[in-house]
Design a protein around this motif. Structure first.
Motif, short mmCIF file in Angstrom:
data_model
loop_
_atom_site.label_atom_id
_atom_site.label_comp_id
_atom_site.label_asym_id
_atom_site.label_seq_id
_atom_site.Cartn_x
_atom_site.Cartn_y
_atom_site.Cartn_z
N ILE A 29 0.88 -1.19 0.00
CA ILE A 29 0.00 0.00 0.00
C ILE A 29 0.91 1.23 0.00
CG2 ILE A 29 -1.73 1.32 1.29
CD1 ILE A 29 -2.70 -1.30 2.52
N VAL A 30 0.62 2.17 -0.87
CA VAL A 30 1.34 3.45 -0.87
C VAL A 30 0.31 4.56 -0.73
CG1 VAL A 30 3.39 2.76 -2.19
CG2 VAL A 30 1.32 3.45 -3.40
N SER A 31 0.70 5.63 -0.05
CA SER A 31 -0.25 6.74 0.09
C SER A 31 0.45 8.04 0.46
CB SER A 31 -1.28 6.41 1.19
OG SER A 31 -2.23 7.44 1.26
N ASN A 32 0.04 9.08 -0.23
CA ASN A 32 0.37 10.44 0.18
C ASN A 32 -0.98 11.07 0.55
OD1 ASN A 32 1.19 13.09 0.50
ND2 ASN A 32 1.40 13.49 -1.70
N PRO A 33 -1.39 10.89 1.81
CA PRO A 33 -2.75 11.32 2.17
C PRO A 33 -2.81 12.82 2.43
CG PRO A 33 -1.64 10.47 4.10
CD PRO A 33 -0.66 10.34 2.95
N PRO A 34 -4.01 13.36 2.50
CA PRO A 34 -4.12 14.75 2.98
C PRO A 34 -3.62 14.77 4.43
CG PRO A 34 -6.21 13.93 2.06
CD PRO A 34 -5.32 12.76 2.22
N TYR A 35 -2.66 15.64 4.76
CA TYR A 35 -2.11 15.56 6.13
C TYR A 35 -1.94 16.92 6.82
CZ TYR A 35 2.48 15.94 3.64
OH TYR A 35 3.55 16.30 2.85
N ILE A 36 -2.55 17.95 6.28
CA ILE A 36 -2.45 19.26 6.94
C ILE A 36 -3.58 19.37 7.98
CG2 ILE A 36 -2.39 21.77 6.58
CD1 ILE A 36 -0.29 20.36 4.86
N PRO A 37 -3.26 19.69 9.24
CA PRO A 37 -4.35 19.90 10.21
C PRO A 37 -5.29 21.01 9.72
CG PRO A 37 -2.22 19.81 11.31
CD PRO A 37 -1.94 19.85 9.84
N THR A 38 -6.58 20.80 9.90
CA THR A 38 -7.56 21.74 9.34
C THR A 38 -7.25 23.19 9.72
OG1 THR A 38 -9.19 19.98 9.50
CG2 THR A 38 -10.04 22.20 9.14
N SER A 39 -6.85 23.40 10.98
CA SER A 39 -6.64 24.77 11.43
C SER A 39 -5.41 25.42 10.77
CB SER A 39 -6.49 24.82 12.95
OG SER A 39 -5.44 23.98 13.32
N ASP A 40 -4.54 24.61 10.16
CA ASP A 40 -3.34 25.17 9.51
C ASP A 40 -3.60 25.55 8.05
OD1 ASP A 40 -2.10 24.63 11.85
OD2 ASP A 40 -0.72 23.10 11.07
N LEU A 41 -4.75 25.13 7.52
CA LEU A 41 -4.96 25.33 6.08
C LEU A 41 -4.88 26.80 5.69
CD1 LEU A 41 -7.84 22.76 5.40
CD2 LEU A 41 -5.47 22.60 4.65
#
Ligand SMILES: C[S@@+](CC[C@H](N)C(=O)[O-])C[C@H]1O[C@@H](n2cnc3c(N)ncnc32)[C@H](O)[C@@H]1O
Length: 289
Positions: A189-201
């Protein structure tokens, strides 16, 4: 606007430099070559060649978009990743060079599966343009890959990219809310998931915040939502000695390792990006070590 190649290069470079773009020289070359259909050598061998009006107009529009802040590869509608040209759409993240770190980390383990079993079945969670899966397929003729995304538009683009690069027969797509609809067993399995905390967007650079799709960035309250889901479902989707490689934000290594440890995975290897920051982690199921 002037109509000779040399004149266009001067004009675009001057505009971008005056507007304060740090990479004005490189961006000038990328924009002018793309929209005039010329190559780097043409600037030296035939700077006086006259470019036709339609191309000059297209370049003018592209320059206006760049001056308004749109990233250069969004304007082109494509970006190279691991040597492969990939088309972009408004619902796909622009693949980043840092993600090639994940490809490099995953390749040896994929090759091990191929030497053991003759193939490697790869699951790419959050495939976007298909960047990671297609890069791996380009290096592994015996491998097949499934690209999963929640965006139908992204999946269509990933499939288009697979066909365009000649890997369509080995790449399939599935619309799924992360692993919810995924069945079967994979070696990797490979993944580059969404990883920014919502408050940092809101603190992200405008070029990311405005032009990359929010859904590709938002990792939930602590940024870890998709690692949690991947860790919870990893065992179900992997063969017994399967492996899992994820991209991480540079400060997330400790949290992500803890999370996967809680679900029976052990860290096998980690890799830094070109800037020396933690960028990719490779896990194996604990019994397999
Ligand atoms: C950070 S981008 C990575 C794109 C591509 N793999 C790359 O590395 O360039 C994350 C991807 O996850 C997808 N995504 C976000 N939420 C999802 C969900 N709930 N289920 C499936 N995919 C999702 C986004 O559409 C996006 O394509």
């Amino acid at each position: 606007m002037t109509r000779t190649l040399g004149g266009l290069l001067d004009k675009v470079r001057r505009s971008l430099t005056e507007a304060g773009f740090a990479d004005a020289g490189l961006e000038t070359r990328i924009l002018v070559e793309h929209f005039t259909g010329t190559e780097r050598k043409d600037a030296i061998t035939s700077p006086d060649q006259v470019i036709d009006d339609a191309k000059v107009n297209a370049l003018e529009q592209a320059l206006a978009r760049r001056l308004a802040g749109e990233p250069v590869y969004r304007i082109l509608g494509e970006r190279e990743f691991y040597g492969l040209p990939l088309r972009l759409s408004s619902e796909t993240l622009e693949p980043r060079p840092d993600t090639e770190t994940l490809v490099e980390l995953a390749l040896p383990v994929a090759r091990r599966f191929i030497s053991q079993t003759g193939t490697c079945r790869i699951l790419d969670l959050g495939t976007g343009t298909g960047a990671i899966a297609l890069a791996l397929l380009s290096m592994l003729p015996e491998a097949v890959a499934l690209g999963v995304d929640i965006s139908a538009d992204a999946l269509a683009m990933a499939k288009n990219n697979a066909d365009m690069n000649g890997y369509g027969a080995r790449f399939s797509t599935l619309k799924s809310d992360w692993t919810a609809e995924v069945e079967g067993k994979f070696h990797l399995i490979v993944s580059n998931p969404p990883y920014i905390p919502t408050s940092d967007l809101e603190t992200l650079d405008r070029s990311v915040r405005v032009y990359d799709p929010r859904r590709a960035l938002d990792g939930g309250q602590d940024g870890l939502t998709f690692y949690r889901l991947t860790a919870e479902n990893g065992r179900r989707l992997l063969v017994d000695n399967g492996a899992l490689a994820v991209e991480i934000g540079f400060s997330q290594k400790k949290d992500v390792v803890e999370l996967f440890n809680q679900h029976g995975f052990e860290l096998a290897e980690s890799a830094c990006d070109l800037g020396g920051r933690d960028r990719a982690l490779l896990f194996v199921l604990a019994e397999a070590t």
